[in-house]
Design a protein around this motif. Sequence first.
Motif, mmCIF file in Angstrom:
data_model
loop_
_atom_site.group_PDB
_atom_site.id
_atom_site.type_symbol
_atom_site.label_atom_id
_atom_site.label_comp_id
_atom_site.label_asym_id
_atom_site.label_seq_id
_atom_site.Cartn_x
_atom_site.Cartn_y
_atom_site.Cartn_z
ATOM 1 N N ARG A 105 0.837 -1.213 0.000
ATOM 2 C CA ARG A 105 0.000 0.000 0.000
ATOM 3 C C ARG A 105 0.866 1.255 0.000
ATOM 4 N NH1 ARG A 105 -2.811 -2.297 4.073
ATOM 5 N NH2 ARG A 105 -1.964 -0.836 5.596
ATOM 6 N N ALA B 259 1.119 3.964 -2.955
ATOM 7 C CA ALA B 259 0.708 5.325 -2.596
ATOM 8 C C ALA B 259 1.817 6.333 -2.880
ATOM 9 C CB ALA B 259 0.286 5.382 -1.131
ATOM 10 N N GLN C 80 1.592 9.398 -5.405
ATOM 11 C CA GLN C 80 1.706 10.748 -4.853
ATOM 12 C C GLN C 80 2.829 11.520 -5.528
ATOM 13 O OE1 GLN C 80 2.003 9.511 -0.768
ATOM 14 N NE2 GLN C 80 -0.182 9.858 -0.363
ATOM 15 N N VAL D 204 -4.054 10.197 -2.862
ATOM 16 C CA VAL D 204 -4.259 8.765 -2.617
ATOM 17 C C VAL D 204 -4.987 8.544 -1.297
ATOM 18 C CG1 VAL D 204 -3.103 6.543 -2.266
ATOM 19 C CG2 VAL D 204 -2.184 8.178 -3.914
ATOM 20 N N THR E 50 -6.218 5.084 1.083
ATOM 21 C CA THR E 50 -5.880 3.668 1.170
ATOM 22 C C THR E 50 -6.910 2.921 2.001
ATOM 23 O OG1 THR E 50 -4.472 4.024 3.112
ATOM 24 C CG2 THR E 50 -3.403 4.093 0.949
#
Length: 122
Positions: free
Chosen positions: A15, A19, A23, A29, A31
Amino acid sequence: MSKTILVVDDSASVRQMIAKTLQHAGYTVATAVDGQDALDVSAGKTFHGVITDQNMPRLSGIEFCRAFRARPENQNVPVVFLSTESEGAIKEKAKAAGAIGWMVKPFDQEKLLSVMRRLVTA
């Protein structure tokens, strides 16, 4: 205005890697830790794209995709799977659930960004 992507994966490191990649490319983003969390996080919010894992607790990626697509506001949001799975049958199930793409882990950051740029247009 920055486009917002929902990243769904039960692995914190995956994750975080996805991300950060998004970004750095200018995306906003959000999650979620699994499919159920993703449904909760996405309720009442607008996302321009979703990247989801397949094998997760509570709701799998396919189960999440079906439920996400069942909401009228999400009908046109591109959903891409990013999974260790690569069998044709599971990809077909994902497509039937509403996914428009499938990438295999480990992922190449440039390929991920290329896919997202194509799918999440201005």
